[in-house]
Design a protein around this motif. Structure first.
Motif, PDB file in Angstrom:
ATOM      1  N   LYS A 191      48.077  88.529 -38.417  1.00 50.79           N
ATOM      2  CA  LYS A 191      48.314  89.477 -39.771  1.00 50.79           C
ATOM      3  C   LYS A 191      48.223  90.586 -39.220  1.00 50.79           C
ATOM      4  CE  LYS A 191      46.779  91.047 -44.163  1.00 50.79           C
ATOM      5  NZ  LYS A 191      45.999  90.772 -44.820  1.00 50.79           N
ATOM      6  N   SER A 192      47.436  90.963 -38.507  1.00 52.42           N
ATOM      7  CA  SER A 192      46.927  92.605 -37.877  1.00 52.42           C
ATOM      8  C   SER A 192      48.425  92.832 -36.794  1.00 52.42           C
ATOM      9  CB  SER A 192      45.979  93.006 -37.167  1.00 52.42           C
ATOM     10  OG  SER A 192      46.201  93.622 -36.343  1.00 52.42           O
ATOM     11  N   ALA A 193      48.915  91.595 -35.848  1.00 50.40           N
ATOM     12  CA  ALA A 193      49.824  91.635 -35.136  1.00 50.40           C
ATOM     13  C   ALA A 193      51.150  91.654 -35.293  1.00 50.40           C
ATOM     14  CB  ALA A 193      49.612  90.431 -34.029  1.00 50.40           C
ATOM     15  N   ILE A 194      51.804  91.340 -36.667  1.00 51.81           N
ATOM     16  CA  ILE A 194      52.738  91.075 -37.902  1.00 51.81           C
ATOM     17  C   ILE A 194      52.819  92.385 -38.081  1.00 51.81           C
ATOM     18  CG2 ILE A 194      53.887  90.141 -39.320  1.00 51.81           C
ATOM     19  CD1 ILE A 194      52.176  87.102 -38.327  1.00 51.81           C
ATOM     20  N   MET A 195      51.453  92.980 -38.887  1.00 52.49           N
ATOM     21  CA  MET A 195      52.087  94.054 -39.320  1.00 52.49           C
ATOM     22  C   MET A 195      52.227  95.346 -38.450  1.00 52.49           C
ATOM     23  SD  MET A 195      49.111  93.514 -42.657  1.00 52.49           S
ATOM     24  CE  MET A 195      49.268  95.716 -43.165  1.00 52.49           C
ATOM     25  N   THR A 196      51.545  95.449 -37.754  1.00 53.24           N
ATOM     26  CA  THR A 196      51.369  96.773 -36.644  1.00 53.24           C
ATOM     27  C   THR A 196      52.631  96.928 -36.233  1.00 53.24           C
ATOM     28  OG1 THR A 196      50.225  95.897 -35.071  1.00 53.24           O
ATOM     29  CG2 THR A 196      48.785  97.269 -37.000  1.00 53.24           C
ATOM     30  N   THR A 197      53.013  95.392 -35.541  1.00 55.96           N
ATOM     31  CA  THR A 197      54.671  96.035 -34.763  1.00 55.96           C
ATOM     32  C   THR A 197      55.584  95.730 -35.975  1.00 55.96           C
ATOM     33  OG1 THR A 197      54.554  93.129 -34.727  1.00 55.96           O
ATOM     34  CG2 THR A 197      53.513  94.703 -33.220  1.00 55.96           C
ATOM     35  N   ALA A 198      56.104  95.574 -37.352  1.00 55.11           N
ATOM     36  CA  ALA A 198      56.528  95.994 -38.016  1.00 55.11           C
ATOM     37  C   ALA A 198      57.964  96.626 -38.015  1.00 55.11           C
ATOM     38  CB  ALA A 198      57.035  95.901 -39.726  1.00 55.11           C
ATOM     39  N   SER A 199      59.207  96.270 -38.303  1.00 56.77           N
ATOM     40  CA  SER A 199      59.745  97.371 -38.222  1.00 56.77           C
ATOM     41  C   SER A 199      60.201  98.326 -39.696  1.00 56.77           C
ATOM     42  CB  SER A 199      61.533  96.828 -37.861  1.00 56.77           C
ATOM     43  OG  SER A 199      62.117  97.757 -37.712  1.00 56.77           O
ATOM     44  N   ILE A 200      60.539  99.584 -39.673  1.00 55.11           N
ATOM     45  CA  ILE A 200      60.503 100.326 -40.772  1.00 55.11           C
ATOM     46  C   ILE A 200      61.639 101.331 -40.337  1.00 55.11           C
ATOM     47  CG2 ILE A 200      57.946 100.831 -41.223  1.00 55.11           C
ATOM     48  CD1 ILE A 200      58.092 104.007 -39.904  1.00 55.11           C
ATOM     49  N   THR A 201      63.082 100.786 -39.506  1.00 52.52           N
ATOM     50  CA  THR A 201      64.040 101.173 -39.888  1.00 52.52           C
ATOM     51  C   THR A 201      64.758 100.458 -40.136  1.00 52.52           C
ATOM     52  OG1 THR A 201      64.057 101.822 -37.753  1.00 52.52           O
ATOM     53  CG2 THR A 201      63.291 103.579 -38.391  1.00 52.52           C
ATOM     54  N   ASP A 202      66.317 100.500 -40.050  1.00 54.61           N
ATOM     55  CA  ASP A 202      67.208  99.369 -40.168  1.00 54.61           C
ATOM     56  C   ASP A 202      67.969  99.666 -39.015  1.00 54.61           C
ATOM     57  OD1 ASP A 202      69.116 101.758 -40.656  1.00 54.61           O
ATOM     58  OD2 ASP A 202      69.205 100.979 -41.949  1.00 54.61           O
ATOM     59  N   ALA A 203      69.172  98.542 -38.897  1.00 52.98           N
ATOM     60  CA  ALA A 203      70.144  98.987 -37.339  1.00 52.98           C
ATOM     61  C   ALA A 203      70.413  99.924 -36.846  1.00 52.98           C
ATOM     62  CB  ALA A 203      71.042  97.623 -37.561  1.00 52.98           C
ATOM     63  N   ARG A 204      70.969 100.780 -37.908  1.00 51.69           N
ATOM     64  CA  ARG A 204      71.399 102.377 -37.790  1.00 51.69           C
ATOM     65  C   ARG A 204      69.789 102.991 -36.976  1.00 51.69           C
ATOM     66  NH1 ARG A 204      73.594 103.197 -43.062  1.00 51.69           N
ATOM     67  NH2 ARG A 204      71.513 103.108 -43.664  1.00 51.69           N
ATOM     68  N   SER A 205      69.143 102.660 -37.197  1.00 49.92           N
ATOM     69  CA  SER A 205      67.824 103.272 -36.648  1.00 49.92           C
ATOM     70  C   SER A 205      67.921 104.612 -38.359  1.00 49.92           C
ATOM     71  CB  SER A 205      67.578 104.986 -35.407  1.00 49.92           C
ATOM     72  OG  SER A 205      68.131 103.270 -34.720  1.00 49.92           O
ATOM     73  N   MET A 206      67.985 103.996 -39.152  1.00 53.21           N
ATOM     74  CA  MET A 206      67.476 104.972 -40.248  1.00 53.21           C
ATOM     75  C   MET A 206      66.571 103.547 -40.855  1.00 53.21           C
ATOM     76  SD  MET A 206      69.703 107.319 -40.649  1.00 53.21           S
ATOM     77  CE  MET A 206      69.727 108.040 -42.306  1.00 53.21           C
ATOM     78  N   PRO A 207      66.051 104.855 -41.815  1.00 50.46           N
ATOM     79  CA  PRO A 207      64.627 104.317 -43.000  1.00 50.46           C
ATOM     80  C   PRO A 207      65.208 102.907 -43.433  1.00 50.46           C
ATOM     81  CG  PRO A 207      64.174 106.446 -42.786  1.00 50.46           C
ATOM     82  CD  PRO A 207      65.693 106.589 -42.358  1.00 50.46           C
ATOM     83  N   ILE A 208      64.601 101.492 -43.731  1.00 46.72           N
ATOM     84  CA  ILE A 208      64.740 100.809 -44.401  1.00 46.72           C
ATOM     85  C   ILE A 208      65.044 101.279 -45.847  1.00 46.72           C
ATOM     86  CG2 ILE A 208      64.032  98.213 -45.701  1.00 46.72           C
ATOM     87  CD1 ILE A 208      63.366  98.344 -42.713  1.00 46.72           C
ATOM     88  N   LEU A 209      65.630 100.445 -46.373  1.00 49.59           N
ATOM     89  CA  LEU A 209      65.784 101.162 -47.833  1.00 49.59           C
ATOM     90  C   LEU A 209      65.102 100.331 -48.867  1.00 49.59           C
ATOM     91  CD1 LEU A 209      69.596 102.123 -48.367  1.00 49.59           C
ATOM     92  CD2 LEU A 209      67.457 103.932 -47.834  1.00 49.59           C
ATOM     93  N   ALA A 210      65.390 100.329 -50.025  1.00 56.97           N
ATOM     94  CA  ALA A 210      64.854  99.529 -51.075  1.00 56.97           C
ATOM     95  C   ALA A 210      65.386  99.068 -52.375  1.00 56.97           C
ATOM     96  CB  ALA A 210      63.038  99.899 -51.644  1.00 56.97           C
ATOM     97  N   GLN A 211      66.287  98.156 -52.589  1.00 55.31           N
ATOM     98  CA  GLN A 211      67.681  98.194 -53.717  1.00 55.31           C
ATOM     99  C   GLN A 211      66.606  98.286 -54.960  1.00 55.31           C
ATOM    100  OE1 GLN A 211      69.291  94.083 -53.023  1.00 55.31           O
ATOM    101  NE2 GLN A 211      70.784  95.410 -51.504  1.00 55.31           N
ATOM    102  N   GLY A 212      67.325  98.789 -55.791  1.00 58.88           N
ATOM    103  CA  GLY A 212      66.614  98.665 -57.034  1.00 58.88           C
ATOM    104  C   GLY A 212      67.141  99.833 -58.101  1.00 58.88           C
TER     105      GLY A 212
END
Length: 681
Positions: A556-577
């Motif tokens: 679980k730690s390995a998955i969480m600490t290596t996850a991406s927080i940017t999209d393919a354009r290197s911009m922050p991931i957006l949350a729809q809503g």
């Protein structure tokens, strides 16, 4: 005798001239591009006659028969009429202006993959060169994924056991026989099957198989997403065509049918059936448990599984985008949010005034409706049974509008209602184009999702036209840079957790929107955190194969600490809503999963399984001094810190374990997620 050097000097002018001429030809040829012309339904019975009509159409823009033969690349002459041809931009425009031509579009380069999500996550099989993690883990060879769901359809091509070695000797499970299931339905791929029906409503059992066979399709879809074998030429009625496979395609599958009912959705089960399944799974020897369902919080069954070394993966739920609705939030499980991948299904609506509007759908050609024009009717609401009652909608396309947020389940309901009423098509409007998810099967009639702005344009046309009409084209698949991804899906449940406020939830996001996987003997595109969960389970199987000694907390730690927080354009991931925003840990936990990076995290935040009792023992135990003996949950060695009622300074420590190369002190806090707004409450 002439030397080689003098010969080359004498030939140089000729070589230069040849190079110059070739360059001129290439420049001239580069003016032509491949275009696709669509002409709608076939207007001729014999395929040869259809091809002849294509040549006749091209003769309007090309001078000679030879030019036509040289230009045309493909003739589409069986299911519909159209062709692909090499044309200049001017010729393509001339062609598009012809009355018999519906559209002319440049041919775009698409990757021919169905479970696109795995390629999107970097676990590709392109050119027969697997990703590093797939190669090193041997595709998850001999890891065992337990699927607690609605069962499985064993005849699906996704569960072929061709080339598999014998069942691992450590396996202790059984192949439970029942209605429509005998021992031959277990194999070297599906190595075990059990079902649990005690306490399930009788009406649910009547519509299902009293066995591990899946009448619903939900369990088959999740199992094939996690560990489906490689299947060529899979698609949903031609959409998303390519190669389907699971994340760990060589992993074994153990089926625990605990959820019942053949209707849409996941059916129904109960705590007793799920706990029985977890209990048996612990005994049988699974490595990973995947539960694409929402159960009551404080499940001790999952804790026992984790304490036995089994990683348990749960869905976060589909109640987003409101806050504090995330489910399955126990700190010992991996709770999965749903993200969107770089694939969409654009669908063109052509109004009677020639205006074209592009929505999203899973509309495929059927019922002789493709390319036909129908009258437009505005229902003015959700197309409920009451709203449609007494309205003649036969032979018409009905426009419905959903004002509720989120409208995830309303589109399929409206589709059912207009189908039952005899309508020929559906245009369904909801609040945001950004949140459209083409999840519902159009059942062969024209149907499409649009946003309020598009619906307003359609409404304006209908108000001005004496006899408004529209035509809806079948959807097409688009992947790659045209689609910004990943994004957190609007339906994905958000934190913080009500039950465990000291733990940031969800833990991770994974693809869960319009995921193609097996359903019965065919393949279906489904959306939900149910679809995201097996993506994490499949990745966990690969990690377990590569690092068999890692604990569930380490994984679980390995998955969480290596996850991406940017999209393919290197911009922050957006949350729809409504409104759309930059995603935060209560939307996606550590971020969007990156399996290849998780294989080598460098540092992990490990937890002794017995430590959970020190922090959350009150959840399951009743004794007088409970509150005095339990430690605050934020001291648990998780890869995140959340303090819900911070009123005075508190010191919180974490212990890291190096599982990689030698590191420097500055790397120690890499990947640790501390959510400041929550800390400041």
């Amino acid at each position: 005798m002439e030397t080689p050097s003098s010969y080359h000097r004498r030939l140089a002018p000729l070589l230069l001239l040849l190079c110059f001429c070739t360059l001129q030809v290439e420049v001239h040829a580069s003016r032509k591009k491949l275009y696709v012309a669509y002409l709608g339904e076939r207007k001729h019975g014999h395929p040869d006659h259809v091809v002849a009509s294509h040549h006749e159409t091209l003769s309007s823009v090309l001078e000679s028969k030879q030019d036509i033969l040289d230009s045309i690349i493909y003739s589409y002459k069986h299911g519909f009429s159209g062709f692909a041809a090499m044309l200049t931009k001017e010729q393509a425009q001339q062609l598009a202006d012809l009355p018999e031509v519906i559209s002319v579009q440049p041919s775009r380069r698409y990757q021919t993959t169905t479970t696109r999500s795995w390629d999107f996550l970097g676990l590709g099989l392109n050119d027969k060169v697997p990703s590093d993690l797939l190669h090193r883990s041997r595709y998850g060879e001999d890891t065992i994924i337990g699927i607690i769901d609605t069962g499985i359809w064993p005849e699906s091509r996704s569960f072929s056991d061709d080339g598999y070695e014998p069942v691992p000797s450590r396996w202790k499970g059984v192949c439970q026989v029942g209605v429509g299931w005998d021992r031959s339905n277990c194999s070297r791929k599906i190595i075990g099957a059990r079902f649990y029906h005690a306490g399930v409503a009788e009406e649910e059992l009547k519509s299902d198989y009293l066995s591990a066979r899946d009448a619903n399709g939900h369990g088959t879809h999740t199992a094939s997403t996690a560990a489906g074998s490689v299947v060529e030429a899979a698609s949903f009625h031609g959409l998303a065509s390519g190669t389907a496979r699971g994340g760990a395609p060589r992993a074994r599958i153990a089926v625990y049918k605990s959820v019942w009912g053949s209707g849409r959705g996941a059916g129904s089960g109960n705590t007793a059936t799920v706990l029985a399944a977890i209990d048996d799974a612990i005994h049988d020897g699974v490595d990973v448990l995947s539960l694409s369902l929402v159960v009551e919080e404080n499940s001790f069954g999952a804790l026992h599984a984790v304490q036995k070394g089994i990683t348990v993966v749960y869905a976060a739920g589909n109640s987003g985008p409101m806050p504090q609705v995330v489910r399955n939030t126990a700190p010992w499980v991996i709770t999965v949010a749903a993200s969107k991948i770089d694939r969409s299904f654009p669908t063109v609506i052509t109004l009677g005034n020639k205006k074209q509007i592009v929505g999203q759908s899973l509309y495929y050609e059927g019922r002789n409706s493709s390319g036909r024009t129908f009258r437009l009717l505005a229902n003015g609401g959700l197309c409920t049974d009451d709203a449609l009652n007494g309205t003649d909608v036969r032979g018409q396309i009905v426009l419905c509008v959903a004002f509720q947020v989120p409208p995830l389940a309303l589109f399929p309901l409206a589709l059912k209602n207009v189908l039952d009423a005899g309508a020929s098509g559906l245009i369904f409007a909801q609040y945001s184009m950004d949140a459209l998810d083409a999840e519902a099967d159009c059942k062969g009639i024209p149907c499409v999702l649009v946003d309020f702005n598009m619906a307003n344009q359609i409404g304006n046309y209908m108000g001005a036209a004496s006899s408004p009409v529209a035509k809806i084209e079948p959807a097409r698949s688009v992947t790659g840079e045209e689609v910004v991804a990943p994004k957190i899906a609007a339906f994905s449940s958000r934190g913080p957790s009500i039950d465990y406020p000291e733990v940031i939830k969800p833990d991770i996001a994974a693809p869960g929107a319009s995921i193609l996987a097996a359903k019965g003997d065919s393949y279906a595109l489904l959306s939900g955190t149910s679809m995201a969960t097996p993506h994490v389970a499949g990745a966990v199987a690969l990690l377990k194969a590569l690092h068999p000694n890692w604990s569930p907390a380490a994984v679980k730690s390995a998955i969480m600490t290596t996850a991406s927080i940017t999209d393919a354009r290197s911009m922050p991931i957006l949350a729809q809503g409504l409104p759309r925003k930059i995603a935060d840990p209560f939307d996606y936990g550590g971020g969007n999963i990156n399996p290849n990076k998780a294989a080598e995290p460098g540092l992990i935040y490990d937890i002794d399984p017995s430590d959970y009792d020190k922090f959350f023992g009150c959840t399951f135990k009743k004794f007088i001094q409970c509150n005095a003996t339990m430690l605050p949950g934020y001291h648990l060695n998780l890869p995140s810190i959340a303090i819900p009622d911070l009123k005075h300074p508190i010191t919180v420590s974490r212990t890291v374990t190096n599982v990689g190369e030698v590191i420097t002190p500055v790397e120690v806090t890499r990947g640790l997620h501390v959510w400041q707004p929550y800390l400041a409450q």
